[in-house]
Design a protein around this motif. Structure first.
Motif, PDB file in Angstrom:
ATOM      1  N   GLY A  31       3.530  -6.495  11.330  1.00 53.66           N
ATOM      2  CA  GLY A  31       4.029  -7.835  11.066  1.00 53.66           C
ATOM      3  C   GLY A  31       3.941  -8.209   9.600  1.00 53.66           C
ATOM      4  O   GLY A  31       4.105  -7.364   8.720  1.00 53.66           O
ATOM      5  N   ASP A  32       3.653  -9.474   9.341  1.00 54.71           N
ATOM      6  CA  ASP A  32       3.676  -9.953   7.964  1.00 54.71           C
ATOM      7  C   ASP A  32       2.309  -9.918   7.287  1.00 54.71           C
ATOM      8  O   ASP A  32       2.108 -10.571   6.261  1.00 54.71           O
ATOM      9  N   ARG A  33       1.375  -9.171   7.829  1.00 52.43           N
ATOM     10  CA  ARG A  33       0.066  -9.035   7.170  1.00 52.43           C
ATOM     11  C   ARG A  33       0.244  -8.370   5.809  1.00 52.43           C
ATOM     12  O   ARG A  33       0.839  -7.313   5.708  1.00 52.43           O
ATOM     13  N   GLU A  34      -0.317  -8.966   4.804  1.00 50.62           N
ATOM     14  CA  GLU A  34      -0.247  -8.362   3.474  1.00 50.62           C
ATOM     15  C   GLU A  34      -1.448  -7.470   3.204  1.00 50.62           C
ATOM     16  O   GLU A  34      -1.334  -6.431   2.572  1.00 50.62           O
ATOM     17  N   GLN A  35      -2.619  -7.875   3.681  1.00 47.22           N
ATOM     18  CA  GLN A  35      -3.825  -7.080   3.527  1.00 47.22           C
ATOM     19  C   GLN A  35      -4.152  -6.403   4.868  1.00 47.22           C
ATOM     20  O   GLN A  35      -4.148  -7.058   5.912  1.00 47.22           O
ATOM     21  N   THR A  53     -12.918   3.805   4.070  1.00 51.84           N
ATOM     22  CA  THR A  53     -12.248   2.560   4.440  1.00 51.84           C
ATOM     23  C   THR A  53     -11.765   1.851   3.183  1.00 51.84           C
ATOM     24  O   THR A  53     -12.507   1.730   2.202  1.00 51.84           O
ATOM     25  N   PHE A  54     -10.521   1.395   3.226  1.00 53.90           N
ATOM     26  CA  PHE A  54      -9.916   0.729   2.077  1.00 53.90           C
ATOM     27  C   PHE A  54      -9.362  -0.630   2.499  1.00 53.90           C
ATOM     28  O   PHE A  54      -8.954  -0.819   3.652  1.00 53.90           O
ATOM     29  N   ASP A  55      -9.350  -1.552   1.556  1.00 53.51           N
ATOM     30  CA  ASP A  55      -8.624  -2.809   1.740  1.00 53.51           C
ATOM     31  C   ASP A  55      -7.207  -2.555   1.255  1.00 53.51           C
ATOM     32  O   ASP A  55      -6.900  -2.729   0.074  1.00 53.51           O
ATOM     33  N   GLY A  56      -6.375  -2.096   2.160  1.00 53.44           N
ATOM     34  CA  GLY A  56      -5.015  -1.719   1.798  1.00 53.44           C
ATOM     35  C   GLY A  56      -4.096  -2.915   1.665  1.00 53.44           C
ATOM     36  O   GLY A  56      -4.345  -3.987   2.240  1.00 53.44           O
ATOM     37  N   ALA A  57      -3.044  -2.734   0.909  1.00 56.71           N
ATOM     38  CA  ALA A  57      -2.038  -3.777   0.736  1.00 56.71           C
ATOM     39  C   ALA A  57      -0.688  -3.241   1.176  1.00 56.71           C
ATOM     40  O   ALA A  57      -0.326  -2.104   0.858  1.00 56.71           O
ATOM     41  N   ARG A  58       0.051  -4.045   1.920  1.00 51.89           N
ATOM     42  CA  ARG A  58       1.396  -3.658   2.346  1.00 51.89           C
ATOM     43  C   ARG A  58       2.365  -4.063   1.242  1.00 51.89           C
ATOM     44  O   ARG A  58       2.487  -5.236   0.900  1.00 51.89           O
ATOM     45  N   VAL A  59       3.054  -3.062   0.661  1.00 50.28           N
ATOM     46  CA  VAL A  59       3.977  -3.340  -0.443  1.00 50.28           C
ATOM     47  C   VAL A  59       5.333  -2.723  -0.142  1.00 50.28           C
ATOM     48  O   VAL A  59       5.429  -1.700   0.545  1.00 50.28           O
ATOM     49  N   ARG A  60       6.348  -3.343  -0.655  1.00 49.87           N
ATOM     50  CA  ARG A  60       7.707  -2.827  -0.470  1.00 49.87           C
ATOM     51  C   ARG A  60       7.943  -1.660  -1.415  1.00 49.87           C
ATOM     52  O   ARG A  60       7.579  -1.702  -2.587  1.00 49.87           O
ATOM     53  N   SER A  61       8.551  -0.602  -0.898  1.00 51.16           N
ATOM     54  CA  SER A  61       8.847   0.566  -1.715  1.00 51.16           C
ATOM     55  C   SER A  61       9.945   0.245  -2.708  1.00 51.16           C
ATOM     56  O   SER A  61      10.866  -0.532  -2.423  1.00 51.16           O
ATOM     57  N   ALA A  62       9.844   0.873  -3.882  1.00 51.38           N
ATOM     58  CA  ALA A  62      10.896   0.719  -4.886  1.00 51.38           C
ATOM     59  C   ALA A  62      12.065   1.656  -4.616  1.00 51.38           C
ATOM     60  O   ALA A  62      13.099   1.569  -5.281  1.00 51.38           O
ATOM     61  N   ALA A  71      -0.704   0.519  -0.126  1.00 52.25           N
ATOM     62  CA  ALA A  71      -1.217   0.744  -1.472  1.00 52.25           C
ATOM     63  C   ALA A  71      -2.723   0.531  -1.493  1.00 52.25           C
ATOM     64  O   ALA A  71      -3.301  -0.007  -0.550  1.00 52.25           O
ATOM     65  N   GLY A  72      -3.354   0.979  -2.592  1.00 51.63           N
ATOM     66  CA  GLY A  72      -4.788   0.783  -2.734  1.00 51.63           C
ATOM     67  C   GLY A  72      -5.629   1.884  -2.122  1.00 51.63           C
ATOM     68  O   GLY A  72      -6.820   1.681  -1.844  1.00 51.63           O
ATOM     69  N   LEU A  73      -5.036   3.078  -1.908  1.00 55.78           N
ATOM     70  CA  LEU A  73      -5.759   4.189  -1.301  1.00 55.78           C
ATOM     71  C   LEU A  73      -6.349   5.092  -2.381  1.00 55.78           C
ATOM     72  O   LEU A  73      -6.007   4.984  -3.560  1.00 55.78           O
ATOM     73  N   THR A  74      -7.189   6.010  -1.964  1.00 56.00           N
ATOM     74  CA  THR A  74      -7.662   7.082  -2.827  1.00 56.00           C
ATOM     75  C   THR A  74      -7.551   8.375  -2.040  1.00 56.00           C
ATOM     76  O   THR A  74      -8.269   8.571  -1.054  1.00 56.00           O
ATOM     77  N   TRP A  75      -6.629   9.249  -2.455  1.00 62.10           N
ATOM     78  CA  TRP A  75      -6.440  10.502  -1.732  1.00 62.10           C
ATOM     79  C   TRP A  75      -7.455  11.542  -2.213  1.00 62.10           C
ATOM     80  O   TRP A  75      -7.658  11.700  -3.411  1.00 62.10           O
TER      81      TRP A  75
END
Length: 295
Positions: A31-35, A53-62, A71-75
């Motif tokens: 849905g519209d969750r950003e975090q 565990t990460f506080d991820g952010a939902r972002v639109r792809s370019a 976004a906000g991950l560490t691979w």
């Protein structure tokens, strides 16, 4: 509501930007969750279980597809381009779980170790060639050629001058020829007869009745990896670019191709000198003798 799970493939840009694609139906479920809480379930080198565990952010792809990314991950450093990741949305816990899938036996593909399931075609396409002439030719074959599901690729040799950036003028033609000869000598590519389809795309083997066109055929070199902790250096991205000697090895041939008499003799000599394991060459494989690789 049950967890929803889909698979995505990581590209080099995903690793560099620390993001992961979200399949469309999971994006709809989120849905519209950003975090979003993101849990990375990963086995280091396919063995040691870890969770981050990460506080991820939902972002639109370019990208033109306009999809969503986490976004906000560490691979982890052992996650490579082409790695497959299971993406699961757990509505009860309101978190997304990313899970890599360990291979039963780790593999080294063209000098890079893979410990988790992967997409061979993406590994071939998502190739970083470096700045060498040899690298530019290999990039053209792997990124602009016809890539098959097993990661092999074919490209019309006549198109190299206009697509690789090499081959213009006498000096350019000389450098291009040297680069192609080096790749053939190192066992990266093989010259084969193919054809072009109605759209001008390469076809191998050649279609019946079609004009024959010289192609350069790439097949990834796939080898077993030593047990974790034993492989030392030589398993990471960029390993293959060092200036070094390469021991003789067995490499897959294009479909329908057979090793030359010379390659059979070199293989037999290597077996007799205990440079490689015993046994005859399997059908569809050839032997590449020890050579110097310029990195």
């Amino acid at each position: 509501m049950k967890a929803l799970t889909r698979r995505v493939t990581l590209w080099r840009a995903d690793l560099e930007d620390a993001v992961c694609g979200i399949p469309a139906d999971i994006a709809d479920a989120v849905g519209d969750r950003e975090q979003i809480v993101v849990v990375l379930d990963h086995r280091t080198e396919g063995v040691t279980a870890t969770k981050q565990t990460f506080d991820g952010a939902r972002v639109r792809s370019a990208d033109p597809d306009g999809g969503w990314r986490l976004a906000g991950l560490t691979w982890p450093s052992d996650v490579r381009t082409g790695t497959l990741v299971a993406v699961s949305w757990h509505p009860g816990r309101e978190e997304i779980v990313l899970r890599t899938i360990p291979l039963d036996e780790p593999l080294r593909i063209d000098g890079v170790a893979y410990f988790h399931e992967f997409d061979p075609a993406v590994i071939t396409r998502d190739f970083d060639p470096g700045i060498s002439n040899r690298g530019q030719v290999l990039r053209t074959i792997r990124q602009l050629g016809r890539v098959y599901d097993d990661g092999s690729a074919v490209f019309p040799e006549v198109d190299l001058p206009k697509r690789s950036g090499l081959g213009r003028g006498a000096k350019g033609a000389f450098l291009l020829k040297n680069a192609v000869d080096q790749l053939i000598r190192e066992g990266y590519v093989t010259r084969v007869p193919g054809s072009l389809d109605d759209e001008g795309k390469p076809v191998y083997p050649a279609a019946e009745g079609a004009d024959v066109v010289d192609m350069l055929f790439y097949a990834p070199l796939i080898e077993p990896v030593d047990a974790p902790g034993e492989h030392g250096e030589g398993t990471g991205e960029g390993y293959d670019r060092r200036d070094h000697w390469v021991a003789g090895f067995i490499r897959k041939l294009p479909p329908g191709a057979e090793p030359s008499t010379k390659q059979l003799e070199l293989h037999q000599r290597a077996v007799e000198n205990e440079q490689i394991g015993s046994g005859a060459l399997a059908p569809g494989y050839t032997f590449v003798k020890k050579h110097h690789r310029n990195g």
